[in-house]
Write a protein that holds these residues in place. Structure first.
Motif, PDB file in Angstrom:
ATOM      1  N   LYS A 129      -4.072   2.672   0.322  1.00 47.31           N
ATOM      2  CA  LYS A 129      -2.642   2.418   0.187  1.00 47.31           C
ATOM      3  C   LYS A 129      -1.912   2.712   1.633  1.00 47.31           C
ATOM      4  CE  LYS A 129      -2.397   1.808  -4.296  1.00 47.31           C
ATOM      5  NZ  LYS A 129      -2.598   0.506  -4.994  1.00 47.31           N
ATOM      6  N   TYR A 155      -3.051  -0.329   3.984  1.00 47.55           N
ATOM      7  CA  TYR A 155      -2.420  -1.698   3.684  1.00 47.55           C
ATOM      8  C   TYR A 155      -0.927  -1.748   3.634  1.00 47.55           C
ATOM      9  CZ  TYR A 155      -6.697  -3.916   3.052  1.00 47.55           C
ATOM     10  OH  TYR A 155      -7.972  -4.405   3.246  1.00 47.55           O
ATOM     11  N   ALA A 211       1.497  -4.659   5.513  1.00 43.79           N
ATOM     12  CA  ALA A 211       2.423  -5.144   4.761  1.00 43.79           C
ATOM     13  C   ALA A 211       3.554  -5.254   5.629  1.00 43.79           C
ATOM     14  CB  ALA A 211       2.552  -4.319   3.640  1.00 43.79           C
ATOM     15  N   PHE A 242       4.865  -8.900   4.022  1.00 45.37           N
ATOM     16  CA  PHE A 242       4.426  -9.282   2.629  1.00 45.37           C
ATOM     17  C   PHE A 242       3.761  -8.104   2.195  1.00 45.37           C
ATOM     18  CE2 PHE A 242       1.274 -10.973  -0.479  1.00 45.37           C
ATOM     19  CZ  PHE A 242       1.983 -11.741  -1.053  1.00 45.37           C
ATOM     20  N   PHE A 243       4.587  -7.751   0.963  1.00 50.40           N
ATOM     21  CA  PHE A 243       4.189  -6.404   0.164  1.00 50.40           C
ATOM     22  C   PHE A 243       3.321  -6.606  -1.109  1.00 50.40           C
ATOM     23  CE2 PHE A 243       7.438  -5.347   3.096  1.00 50.40           C
ATOM     24  CZ  PHE A 243       6.768  -4.133   3.968  1.00 50.40           C
ATOM     25  N   ASP A 244       2.911  -7.865  -1.329  1.00 52.92           N
ATOM     26  CA  ASP A 244       2.245  -7.943  -2.286  1.00 52.92           C
ATOM     27  C   ASP A 244       0.683  -8.193  -2.128  1.00 52.92           C
ATOM     28  OD1 ASP A 244       4.294  -7.904  -4.421  1.00 52.92           O
ATOM     29  OD2 ASP A 244       4.822  -9.906  -4.244  1.00 52.92           O
ATOM     30  N   ILE A 245       0.334  -7.418  -1.068  1.00 51.30           N
ATOM     31  CA  ILE A 245      -1.173  -7.579  -0.839  1.00 51.30           C
ATOM     32  C   ILE A 245      -2.018  -6.916  -1.785  1.00 51.30           C
ATOM     33  CG2 ILE A 245      -2.916  -6.485   0.827  1.00 51.30           C
ATOM     34  CD1 ILE A 245      -0.711  -6.453   2.895  1.00 51.30           C
ATOM     35  N   PRO A 246      -2.922  -7.651  -2.374  1.00 50.45           N
ATOM     36  CA  PRO A 246      -3.723  -7.226  -3.240  1.00 50.45           C
ATOM     37  C   PRO A 246      -3.948  -5.523  -3.621  1.00 50.45           C
ATOM     38  CG  PRO A 246      -4.514  -9.383  -2.981  1.00 50.45           C
ATOM     39  CD  PRO A 246      -3.378  -8.937  -2.049  1.00 50.45           C
ATOM     40  N   LEU A 264      -2.481  -3.043  -2.270  1.00 49.94           N
ATOM     41  CA  LEU A 264      -1.573  -2.346  -2.540  1.00 49.94           C
ATOM     42  C   LEU A 264      -1.142  -2.348  -3.956  1.00 49.94           C
ATOM     43  CD1 LEU A 264       1.069  -2.938   0.481  1.00 49.94           C
ATOM     44  CD2 LEU A 264      -0.209  -0.858  -0.065  1.00 49.94           C
ATOM     45  N   LYS A 265      -1.423  -3.298  -4.773  1.00 53.58           N
ATOM     46  CA  LYS A 265      -1.051  -3.403  -6.169  1.00 53.58           C
ATOM     47  C   LYS A 265      -2.248  -3.029  -7.176  1.00 53.58           C
ATOM     48  CE  LYS A 265       1.027  -7.232  -7.181  1.00 53.58           C
ATOM     49  NZ  LYS A 265       1.245  -8.544  -7.304  1.00 53.58           N
ATOM     50  N   GLU A 266      -3.436  -2.650  -6.557  1.00 53.16           N
ATOM     51  CA  GLU A 266      -4.638  -2.417  -7.190  1.00 53.16           C
ATOM     52  C   GLU A 266      -4.734  -1.052  -7.830  1.00 53.16           C
ATOM     53  OE1 GLU A 266      -9.234  -3.457  -6.294  1.00 53.16           O
ATOM     54  OE2 GLU A 266      -8.222  -2.103  -4.815  1.00 53.16           O
ATOM     55  N   VAL A 280       0.118 -18.178  -0.221  1.00 50.16           N
ATOM     56  CA  VAL A 280       1.440 -18.245  -1.218  1.00 50.16           C
ATOM     57  C   VAL A 280       2.337 -18.666  -0.005  1.00 50.16           C
ATOM     58  CG1 VAL A 280       0.684 -16.407  -2.553  1.00 50.16           C
ATOM     59  CG2 VAL A 280       1.986 -15.921  -0.380  1.00 50.16           C
TER      60      VAL A 280
END
Length: 150
Positions: free
Chosen positions: A21, A24, A28, A33-37, A39-41, A138
Motif C-alpha cells: 500500500k 503503490y 499512484a 491514477f489511484f485505482d491501481i489494483p 491499492l484496492k486489493e 483505461v
C-alpha cells in the motif's frame, strides 16, 4: 537479506500488505491514477494471488518485495515494491538480481509500470530491460511494457 515470503506466516503477509500500500501510493501519485489494483486489493486477495514473492529484509523488517509468475520460459514481474523510507538504496535492483539468480531458466523477463513512473522506468532500463510499448489500459492511463531477453 533476500528470501521467499512464506504465506503461512500471517504477520509477514500483513507486513507485505502494508508495504504494498505504501509503495503503490507513491506510484499512484506519480501517474495520477489511484485505482491501481494492489491499492484496492484486500489481504485475502493478496493471499490468493498465486504469485511467488521475494522479500528484502533489513534487520528482520520487510522493506521491499518483488512478485513474479512463470509461464513457460517467461517470467513476469507482477509487483515491485519498496517502502518509501528506503527508496534509492538499491533494493529494487538487488531484488531483480536475486530473481535472475534463483530462476536461471528464463528466456524472457517481462515487467510493466505506469508510463509516468519515471523512477521505475529508469530502474528497468538501467538493468537491461528494453522498452516494448505503451498501452492504454483505461482511458487516459498508459502502461509501459519492458522485456529483457537472454
Amino acid at each position: 537479506m533476500i528470501k521467499k515470503i512464506a504465506f503461512h506466516n500471517t504477520s509477514l503477509v500483513q507486513e507485505l500488505f502494508e508495504l504494498q500500500k505504501a509503495s503503490y501510493l507513491v506510484e499512484a501519485n506519480l501517474i495520477g491514477f489511484f485505482d491501481i489494483p494492489p491499492l484496492k486489493e484486500s489481504l485475502e486477495g493478496l493471499n490468493g494471488c498465486g504469485e511467488t514473492f521475494l522479500g528484502y529484509f533489513e534487520e528482520e523488517v520487510l522493506v521491499g518485495a518483488l512478485a513474479f509468475t512463470i509461464e513457460g520460459e517467461a517470467l513476469t514481474i507482477c509487483r515491485m515494491v519498496v517502502h518509501p523510507n528506503h527508496f534509492r538504496k538499491g533494493i529494487a535492483r538487488k531484488l531483480l538480481y536475486a530473481l535472475e539468480e534463483i530462476q536461471p531458466e528464463w528466456l524472457v523477463l517481462k515487467v510493466s509500470t505506469g508510463k509516468d513512473n519515471t523512477p521505475a522506468k529508469k530502474l528497468y532500463q538501467k538493468n537491461g530491460f528494453q522498452f516494448v510499448q505503451d498501452m492504454e489500459v483505461v482511458p487516459g492511463l498508459f502502461i509501459s511494457h519492458f522485456e529483457k531477453r537472454r
